[in-house]
Design a protein around this motif. Structure first.
Motif, short mmCIF file in Angstrom:
data_model
loop_
_atom_site.label_atom_id
_atom_site.label_comp_id
_atom_site.label_asym_id
_atom_site.label_seq_id
_atom_site.Cartn_x
_atom_site.Cartn_y
_atom_site.Cartn_z
N SER A 52 0.86 -1.18 0.00
CA SER A 52 0.00 0.00 0.00
C SER A 52 0.90 1.23 0.00
O SER A 52 1.75 1.38 0.87
N THR A 53 0.71 2.11 -0.98
CA THR A 53 1.55 3.31 -1.05
C THR A 53 1.15 4.33 0.01
O THR A 53 1.88 5.28 0.25
N VAL A 54 0.01 4.13 0.64
CA VAL A 54 -0.48 5.06 1.66
C VAL A 54 0.17 4.81 3.01
O VAL A 54 0.67 5.74 3.65
N ASP A 55 0.18 3.54 3.43
CA ASP A 55 0.69 3.24 4.76
C ASP A 55 1.84 2.25 4.76
O ASP A 55 2.29 1.82 5.82
N ALA A 56 2.31 1.86 3.55
CA ALA A 56 3.47 0.98 3.39
C ALA A 56 3.25 -0.43 3.94
O ALA A 56 4.22 -1.15 4.15
N VAL A 57 2.01 -0.82 4.15
CA VAL A 57 1.74 -2.20 4.56
C VAL A 57 2.06 -3.11 3.38
O VAL A 57 1.70 -2.83 2.24
N THR A 58 2.72 -4.22 3.67
CA THR A 58 3.12 -5.15 2.62
C THR A 58 2.36 -6.47 2.75
O THR A 58 1.91 -6.85 3.83
N TYR A 59 2.26 -7.15 1.63
CA TYR A 59 1.54 -8.41 1.56
C TYR A 59 2.38 -9.39 0.73
O TYR A 59 2.97 -8.98 -0.28
#
Length: 128
Positions: A52-59
């Protein structure tokens, strides 16, 4: 209009490493997610990693956890995929993808159907 261009693919032996890059050109400010997908002639395109470019959460998909790492540069215009301890089953065409729009529920960030834009792909071949 945004374009995605992948680079960094190649041929390595099992246990080796590669780093893929995806350069996003154009109006990138509204991109919400970026991801890496892979496909072989015998399998459907599958999600490998996303951020996510918003909160940098990765999957990550389970098969690459602990081996692959997705990241972005500070300008959020280049996406990377660091691939370590590569295995022959990682052999595939790797695609970069981008998504605009609303926040996704967990589990959907690796779903190919939610992405709006795709790059042309870069081939990764791992020999045993």
């Amino acid at each position: 209009q945004v374009q995605l261009k992948e680079s960094g693919g190649g041929s390595v032996q099992a246990g080796g490493s590669l780093r893929l890059s995806c350069a996003a050109e154009g109006r990138t400010a509204d991109i919400h997610y970026m991801g890496w997908f892979r496909q072989t002639p015998y399998k459907e395109r599958e999600g490998v990693a996303a951020v996510s470019t918003v909160d940098a959460v990765t999957y990550y998909t389970d098969s690459v956890k602990g081996r692959f790492a997705i990241s972005q540069d500070n300008a959020k215009t280049t996406l990377y995929l660091q691939m370590n301890n590569l295995k022959p089953e990682d052999t595939a065409m790797y695609y970069c993808a981008a998504r605009w729009g609303s926040t996704l529920r967990p589990g959907y960030a690796l779903n190919r159907n939610v992405y709006n834009l795709w790059g042309q792909g870069t081939q990764v071949t791992v020999s045993s």
